[in-house]
Design a protein around this motif. Structure first.
Motif, PDB file in Angstrom:
ATOM      1  N   ALA A  83     -58.036 -20.867   7.155  1.00 38.30           N
ATOM      2  CA  ALA A  83     -56.599 -21.349   7.705  1.00 38.30           C
ATOM      3  C   ALA A  83     -56.504 -22.595   8.269  1.00 38.30           C
ATOM      4  O   ALA A  83     -55.480 -23.300   8.202  1.00 38.30           O
TER       5      ALA A  83
ATOM      6  N   SER B  87     -54.474 -25.701   7.150  1.00 39.43           N
ATOM      7  CA  SER B  87     -53.389 -26.415   8.331  1.00 39.43           C
ATOM      8  C   SER B  87     -53.834 -27.629   8.429  1.00 39.43           C
ATOM      9  O   SER B  87     -52.914 -28.658   8.561  1.00 39.43           O
TER      10      SER B  87
ATOM     11  N   TYR C 264     -50.766 -20.158  13.000  1.00 42.78           N
ATOM     12  CA  TYR C 264     -51.714 -19.088  12.318  1.00 42.78           C
ATOM     13  C   TYR C 264     -52.234 -18.438  13.360  1.00 42.78           C
ATOM     14  O   TYR C 264     -52.202 -16.952  13.209  1.00 42.78           O
TER      15      TYR C 264
ATOM     16  N   ILE D 116     -49.096 -12.591   7.404  1.00 48.09           N
ATOM     17  CA  ILE D 116     -50.341 -12.788   8.211  1.00 48.09           C
ATOM     18  C   ILE D 116     -50.513 -11.801   9.366  1.00 48.09           C
ATOM     19  O   ILE D 116     -51.302 -10.963   9.257  1.00 48.09           O
TER      20      ILE D 116
END
Length: 373
Positions: free
Chosen positions: A229, A233, A260, A325
């Motif tokens: 992640a 990002s 996230y 998520i």
């Protein structure tokens, strides 16, 4: 009458029990303090006070470091100076389970039969079949338990019941299975009351503390996903009409990674914390709900930013990504609770996982597009 000795002499032991007897000091297992003579050979005597290394091991297991190898040799062990009339407790060879049991047995003369559950705790091993009838019968035979004790009773943890057929154990070995309390801390009272279990001892709780104890394990289990992640990002955060900017990758990408982390927090902390009060039955839906709530807060924080990336369209992808998520991590939590069944978990995963993957993929596509509009 058995007698405690300080040296290991394995000449009388069976091959399996010989491994237990002679491996302790070679492996640096300081919790083995000596050996006790029986008709079937010498049995390791263990400490009931946890050493600093044992306590460190408990911490490591709570955060999931080295869990797959945290196990002891299966076989028969002793606390104090047990004799042929002493009770026999049965447990798993996951060392955390073993440690939590032995620390409750201070000052008691008992036998502990450790089954080979492949380093898995009693509850999970019962579901997987490693804490089961066949393994229990095998361990009775290889330890020659019938020669060591005069009674024919085995005390098993209640959470091991799904894997054991008490009728078959009695029929094939002559040993009667008695199910003890759920929690190891209740074993002293259970033994002192003549092996009687109260209703409270039978009850499986999953209160606030129990739920939060699982959070560190869930977080450490997400390390690989979190690293991926972070990379995503930084890559998406650096995109714009002008091309790729390393400065934007750090600034905007950092904010996206914060989004996230908020989803991770929702699924691993907030959802377990508020579990009984969040609407819906499925954990995936509970996680999605907390994700939407936290996203609403993030929008309030970032909506007035001067960054051109944070227009109205920018937040649309996050309405897909964050709930998905959060839903995923909350769904992972089902294996650590008393609220679900194996069939229910499998059904939920089968339905929810494709939806989560689709929402995250669609959200990432929209997120990339948002950097060019």
């Amino acid at each position: 009458m058995s007698e405690v000795v300080n040296q290991c002499c394995c000449s009388k032991n069976t091959e399996v029990q010989k491994t237990v007897c002679c491996s302790g000091k070679k492996a640096g297992q300081s919790w083995i303090t000596g050996y006790i003579n029986t008709k079937s050979g010498e049995i390791p005597v263990i400490q009931t006070v946890l050493a600093a290394s044992d306590l460190l091991g408990l911490v490591r297991m709570r955060i999931g470091v080295g869990r797959s190898s945290y196990r002891i040799e299966p076989g028969l062990y002793a606390t104090g100076k047990p004799d042929e009339n002493s009770p026999v407790l049965v447990t798993a060879n996951y060392k955390m389970t073993f440690d939590l049991l032995r620390r409750e047995l201070r000052g008691r003369n008992l036998w502990i039969m450790v089954l080979d559950t492949k380093g898995i705790n009693v509850w999970c091993a019962a579901g997987k079949g490693t804490f089961g009838t066949d393994e229990l019968l095998k361990r009775i035979n290889v330890t020659e338990l019938a020669n060591i004790v005069s009674h024919r009773q085995l005390v098993l943890p209640q959470l091991g019941a799904p894997g054991v057929s008490a009728h078959d154990v009695k029929k094939k070995s002559g040993f009667k299975v008695i199910y003890g309390p759920v929690m190891a801390k209740d074993i002293p009272v259970f033994l002192d009351s003549g092996m009687k279990v109260s209703t409270e001892m039978r009850r499986v709780r999953f209160n606030l503390i129990d739920r939060l104890c699982m959070t560190p394990l869930e977080i450490t289990g997400s390390v690989k996903i979190t690293f991926i992640a972070l990379i995503i990002s930084l890559l998406t955060g650096g995109l714009s009409k002008e091309g790729f900017s390393f400065f934007s990758a750090l600034s905007e990408g950092g904010k996206e990674f914060l989004f996230y982390l908020s989803a991770l927090l929702c699924g691993t902390v907030i959802t377990p914390l508020l579990l009984p009060w969040i609407p819906a039955r499925a954990f995936s839906i509970k996680g999605a709900i907390t994700g939407i709530i936290v996203l609403s807060g993030l929008i309030q924080i970032f909506r007035d930013t001067s960054s051109p990336c944070y227009g109205g369209f920018y937040f649309l992808p996050w309405f897909l990504i964050i709930p998905a998520i959060s839903s995923f991590f909350a769904m992972n939590f089902t294996g650590s609770t008393t609220y679900t069944s194996l069939s229910g978990v499998m059904k939920e995963v089968k339905i929810a996982l494709p939806v989560q993957i689709f929402l995250i993929a669609a959200g990432l596509i929209l997120l990339i597009i948002s950097h060019f509009t």
